[in-house]
Design a protein around this motif. Sequence first.
Motif, PDB file in Angstrom:
ATOM      1  N   ALA A  59      34.675  26.378  43.919  1.00 24.66           N
ATOM      2  CA  ALA A  59      33.901  27.421  44.597  1.00 24.66           C
ATOM      3  C   ALA A  59      32.402  27.160  44.482  1.00 24.66           C
ATOM      4  CB  ALA A  59      34.253  28.786  44.006  1.00 24.66           C
ATOM      5  N   ILE A  60      31.968  26.700  43.315  1.00 21.44           N
ATOM      6  CA  ILE A  60      30.539  26.394  43.140  1.00 21.44           C
ATOM      7  C   ILE A  60      30.156  25.220  44.024  1.00 21.44           C
ATOM      8  CG2 ILE A  60      28.816  25.569  41.483  1.00 21.44           C
ATOM      9  CD1 ILE A  60      30.301  27.149  39.331  1.00 21.44           C
ATOM     10  N   GLU A  61      31.009  24.191  44.079  1.00 20.64           N
ATOM     11  CA  GLU A  61      30.696  23.021  44.901  1.00 20.64           C
ATOM     12  C   GLU A  61      30.651  23.388  46.376  1.00 20.64           C
ATOM     13  OE1 GLU A  61      33.702  20.252  43.852  1.00 20.64           O
ATOM     14  OE2 GLU A  61      32.769  19.667  41.936  1.00 20.64           O
ATOM     15  N   ARG A  62      31.538  24.313  46.802  1.00 19.16           N
ATOM     16  CA  ARG A  62      31.557  24.734  48.220  1.00 19.16           C
ATOM     17  C   ARG A  62      30.542  25.846  48.493  1.00 19.16           C
ATOM     18  NH1 ARG A  62      37.294  24.895  47.346  1.00 19.16           N
ATOM     19  NH2 ARG A  62      37.093  27.171  47.289  1.00 19.16           N
ATOM     20  N   ARG A  63      29.863  26.289  47.442  1.00 16.95           N
ATOM     21  CA  ARG A  63      28.880  27.376  47.552  1.00 16.95           C
ATOM     22  C   ARG A  63      29.539  28.655  48.075  1.00 16.95           C
ATOM     23  NH1 ARG A  63      23.747  25.280  47.158  1.00 16.95           N
ATOM     24  NH2 ARG A  63      22.808  27.064  48.217  1.00 16.95           N
ATOM     25  N   ASP A  64      30.764  28.941  47.554  1.00 13.99           N
ATOM     26  CA  ASP A  64      31.490  30.145  47.959  1.00 13.99           C
ATOM     27  C   ASP A  64      30.986  31.386  47.240  1.00 13.99           C
ATOM     28  OD1 ASP A  64      33.028  28.646  49.644  1.00 13.99           O
ATOM     29  OD2 ASP A  64      34.788  28.547  48.348  1.00 13.99           O
ATOM     30  N   LEU A  65      30.394  31.220  46.076  1.00 11.64           N
ATOM     31  CA  LEU A  65      29.895  32.387  45.351  1.00 11.64           C
ATOM     32  C   LEU A  65      28.700  32.976  46.087  1.00 11.64           C
ATOM     33  CD1 LEU A  65      31.502  30.772  43.076  1.00 11.64           C
ATOM     34  CD2 LEU A  65      30.107  32.082  41.476  1.00 11.64           C
TER      35      LEU A  65
ATOM     36  N   ARG B  62      28.664  37.115  42.547  1.00  8.63           N
ATOM     37  CA  ARG B  62      29.946  37.680  42.938  1.00  8.63           C
ATOM     38  C   ARG B  62      30.853  36.559  43.437  1.00  8.63           C
ATOM     39  NH1 ARG B  62      28.292  41.072  40.265  1.00  8.63           N
ATOM     40  NH2 ARG B  62      27.916  43.293  40.736  1.00  8.63           N
ATOM     41  N   TRP B  63      32.126  36.612  42.997  1.00  9.45           N
ATOM     42  CA  TRP B  63      33.106  35.587  43.407  1.00  9.45           C
ATOM     43  C   TRP B  63      34.347  36.271  43.938  1.00  9.45           C
ATOM     44  CZ3 TRP B  63      36.563  32.289  39.698  1.00  9.45           C
ATOM     45  CH2 TRP B  63      37.281  31.339  40.451  1.00  9.45           C
ATOM     46  N   HIS B  64      34.626  35.995  45.192  1.00  6.88           N
ATOM     47  CA  HIS B  64      35.847  36.520  45.819  1.00  6.88           C
ATOM     48  C   HIS B  64      36.836  35.371  45.925  1.00  6.88           C
ATOM     49  CE1 HIS B  64      38.619  38.193  48.785  1.00  6.88           C
ATOM     50  NE2 HIS B  64      38.142  39.402  48.429  1.00  6.88           N
ATOM     51  N   HIS B  65      37.849  35.399  45.049  1.00  9.59           N
ATOM     52  CA  HIS B  65      38.855  34.339  45.024  1.00  9.59           C
ATOM     53  C   HIS B  65      39.754  34.471  46.251  1.00  9.59           C
ATOM     54  CE1 HIS B  65      42.212  31.839  43.628  1.00  9.59           C
ATOM     55  NE2 HIS B  65      41.376  31.334  42.728  1.00  9.59           N
ATOM     56  N   PRO B  66      40.064  33.363  46.940  1.00 13.91           N
ATOM     57  CA  PRO B  66      40.866  33.468  48.168  1.00 13.91           C
ATOM     58  C   PRO B  66      42.263  34.028  47.938  1.00 13.91           C
ATOM     59  CG  PRO B  66      40.578  31.168  47.505  1.00 13.91           C
ATOM     60  CD  PRO B  66      39.648  31.986  46.666  1.00 13.91           C
ATOM     61  N   GLU B  67      42.800  33.941  46.736  1.00 18.49           N
ATOM     62  CA  GLU B  67      44.139  34.443  46.456  1.00 18.49           C
ATOM     63  C   GLU B  67      44.123  35.633  45.502  1.00 18.49           C
ATOM     64  OE1 GLU B  67      46.408  31.211  44.948  1.00 18.49           O
ATOM     65  OE2 GLU B  67      46.206  29.967  46.745  1.00 18.49           O
ATOM     66  N   LEU B  68      43.249  35.610  44.519  1.00 17.41           N
ATOM     67  CA  LEU B  68      43.232  36.667  43.505  1.00 17.41           C
ATOM     68  C   LEU B  68      42.275  37.790  43.834  1.00 17.41           C
ATOM     69  CD1 LEU B  68      43.233  34.366  40.329  1.00 17.41           C
ATOM     70  CD2 LEU B  68      45.202  35.398  41.504  1.00 17.41           C
ATOM     71  N   GLY B  69      41.483  37.611  44.870  1.00 18.42           N
ATOM     72  CA  GLY B  69      40.533  38.640  45.230  1.00 18.42           C
ATOM     73  C   GLY B  69      39.277  38.570  44.379  1.00 18.42           C
ATOM     74  N   PRO B  70      38.539  39.695  44.254  1.00 23.14           N
ATOM     75  CA  PRO B  70      37.290  39.675  43.473  1.00 23.14           C
ATOM     76  C   PRO B  70      37.570  39.379  41.994  1.00 23.14           C
ATOM     77  CG  PRO B  70      37.417  41.609  44.903  1.00 23.14           C
ATOM     78  CD  PRO B  70      38.781  40.994  44.916  1.00 23.14           C
ATOM     79  N   ILE B  71      36.810  38.434  41.457  1.00 20.83           N
ATOM     80  CA  ILE B  71      36.902  38.087  40.034  1.00 20.83           C
ATOM     81  C   ILE B  71      35.660  38.674  39.355  1.00 20.83           C
ATOM     82  CG2 ILE B  71      37.088  36.240  38.329  1.00 20.83           C
ATOM     83  CD1 ILE B  71      39.462  36.387  40.223  1.00 20.83           C
ATOM     84  N   PRO B  72      35.842  39.530  38.346  1.00 18.45           N
ATOM     85  CA  PRO B  72      34.671  40.157  37.706  1.00 18.45           C
ATOM     86  C   PRO B  72      33.772  39.109  37.045  1.00 18.45           C
ATOM     87  CG  PRO B  72      36.714  41.268  37.090  1.00 18.45           C
ATOM     88  CD  PRO B  72      37.113  40.005  37.783  1.00 18.45           C
ATOM     89  N   PRO B  73      32.464  39.365  37.010  1.00 17.33           N
ATOM     90  CA  PRO B  73      31.542  38.424  36.350  1.00 17.33           C
ATOM     91  C   PRO B  73      31.862  38.210  34.874  1.00 17.33           C
ATOM     92  CG  PRO B  73      30.332  39.944  37.738  1.00 17.33           C
ATOM     93  CD  PRO B  73      31.737  40.452  37.695  1.00 17.33           C
TER      94      PRO B  73
END
Length: 833
Positions: free
Chosen positions: A574-580, A603-614
């Motif tokens: 996600a960091i490499e793809r700049r998804d955060l 903020r990170w929205h996981h494509p399968e798990l949804g929002p991941i808390p910081p």
Amino acid sequence: MSPAVRVGALTAGMAVAAAVVVAGFARHGVTAPILPGGAWWLLVLSLLFALTEGFTVYVRVRRGAHAINLSEFPMVLGLLAFDPVTVILTRAFAGGLGLRLLRRQRGAKLAFNVALLAVQASVAVVVFQALAPHATAAGPDLKSWLAAYAAMVIADVVAAVLLTAVIAMHDDPGEWRRLPAALRSVWMVAVTTTIALVGYSAAIEDRWALALVAVVAVVLFLAYRAYDRLGQGNAEVQQLYAFTSDLDRARNVDDLLSVVLGLLRDVLRAENAALVVPGDDGVLRHHVLRGPATGTVTELGWPADDEWLRPAFAGEPMLRTSGPAGDGMAVPIGPPHERSVLVVTGGMSDSDPFGTGRLTLFQALANHASTALGRAHLVDRLRDEVEEKRHLSLHDPLSGLPNRRYFQQLLDEALTAARSTGGGVAVMLLDLDRFKEINDALGHDTGDRLIREVGERLSAHLAGRGVVARLGGDEFGVLLPTTGSAEEATAAAAELGAVVERGVRMDPVTVSARASIGLALAPQHGDDAQTLIRRADVAMYAAKENHSGLRVYDPASDRHSAERLALITDLRAAIERRDLVVAFQPKVEPRTGRVVGAEALARWHHPELGPIPPDVFVPLAEHSGLIRPLTLHVLELALRRRAAWARRGHDLDVAVNLSPNSLLDAELPETVALLLAQTGNPPHRLTLEITESTILADPAGSSATIERLHALGVKLSIDDFGTGYSSLGRLRELPIHEVKIDKSFVQRSATDHRDRAVVRSAVQLGHALDLQVVAEGVEDEETYAYLATEGCDVVQGFLLSRPLPPDQFLDWIISHGTSLILSAGQDSTDRLA
């Protein structure tokens, strides 16, 4: 064996060899025909042998010199007209007298040269007698002439070899490489031998004809000497060019110093060369090259015979032509505030005395040497600075041990080596128990001393068998190559635990520390650095929870290891793809309602798990080495958004949180400066928030980074103020711009008198230290009003707005204008929109 002893042995050997030849001829009674008036000719022979030593031209080869003189004239006379014993003895004694009176030689040098004359005469006599045993003095035939040529040339070659040998023994073993150049003067021997034979033939008829031959010989000698001096002038130009070329090839200051001193001795024909450098304590450092060219030696002090150097330190070249210590020259180099002096002493006896011409050449050489030394010193200093910067980036500044980054690198190298040998690697993480209590009770200076002491003990115990690193705070890492045995690694970990537990004297008390140790083994528990460190960390926390002291990694107790590993992999992608993405929470002045800035939150929205808390993905990033790219990603997004707001007329501050490990990143200030320049933001609009526990865990390591960030003009904020048991004295010394009161005190400050007292004290303390005070976690109007009354400078919280995506935050700013005025009757739903 010293060079002087070796030269003495060679001299003795040469004298013995000549004595053997003399004894042999005396025993066999070899004679030669005597010219009429033999006594007169013997006197002439002796005078010629003595006088010709004063008419010498030197063929110089580096610091060595091969003499060419008119001694062939009396030698040819001796070969043709006298018996061998008389020739050898007369050559040695008369020639030695000439060396002493005309060339002022004495001591070991005179002894060697007398022995050399005897050997040279012995070789000539032996060769001549072997080729023309029945020569007649009255009229030498062709055979005698050829024998004389052979005798003189061979004797000269032997003399050149012996002279090269003594130079190689005493000065430079490389002199043998220059022997061919010295032998090029053999042609001059043939010329002087020819004149000597012609003169001898003329003298037989009329002895006064010898005077005409002497005139021709002297004229020829003077012409050759003038030619030689002209050649020496050209050679000096070539030497100056070669001097600069040799300087360019030196690799560092030490090598260059040896090259400079060696070349000065060669070019200026001096026995000794030195660089005299004044020290900070007023004591001179003499870097001296004397005798064999094996390197420089450093001598301290100002010898009494160096008083003549004082004017040179004032910038005046000095020439000493006489005195108890002999001749010498001194030339200053470098600027006045860093002046040193190059010195040469002891001019070679086979060269002209030191004079103004040689001093001028010395100054030219010194100018080149000064430039080269200055350049080499600069290169060495830059190299040292690069090495120091590299060292700082890989080592913990408090303990001097490798840091987490270097520990991972060393662990990778150890794993590679173990794979090739079939061995194993043990990874241990040690966390000091009750370290926080020691800090609170005895102060952070004592805590720092304890950290250093523990690091030194662990390193001393391993004694090079493994690596000890400080990973941050009170956590140490150890890697130890093993045979693959778990029992071996467990025993080693237990020994390290016992080493830590030994009492440490911290006046006025003795502190007993205890460590919780987690152990992971390669290849059993993983074959890469990150996996082993993570699993050793899991084992360490298990040991801490169970108070067991030591725990080996157990997959059964790592229930979430698979999920954590997968989540780390997804986070890296996600960091490499700049998804955060970044959300922004507004910050407001409570007394005016003016919006002054925003805090950027990842903020990170996981494509399968949804929002991941910081609080889930940030610790994962910290333990997996992803915190640096994550921090830089958030920082870049926040700065680009702030610049966009400014272009729309909303010139707000933006705050970004730094992780504990960020302050140990030596490259962070340069990276922040680059991002500010790329995004077009002024430094004072960026605030970096750091928890006080991060600073106090490693004050020495964090303060250096904080000072460099402050120098950029970036604002620095202490986050969660009040939760870290701060040393107020230490915080006062740091270039902090604001403190941020932790929300755990703010949320109940309107109703709980104890939290209210904490908030009031924090506000007063911050203002007393000229700091801006920010309160986070404002969720109701009563708290908002209380903070405004107490003089809190800035507030943020859900009462104003939740963290908003960038576009919604801009809409929020536009809809609320430049200020947000809260009224008692305003519905909270509107406030949270």
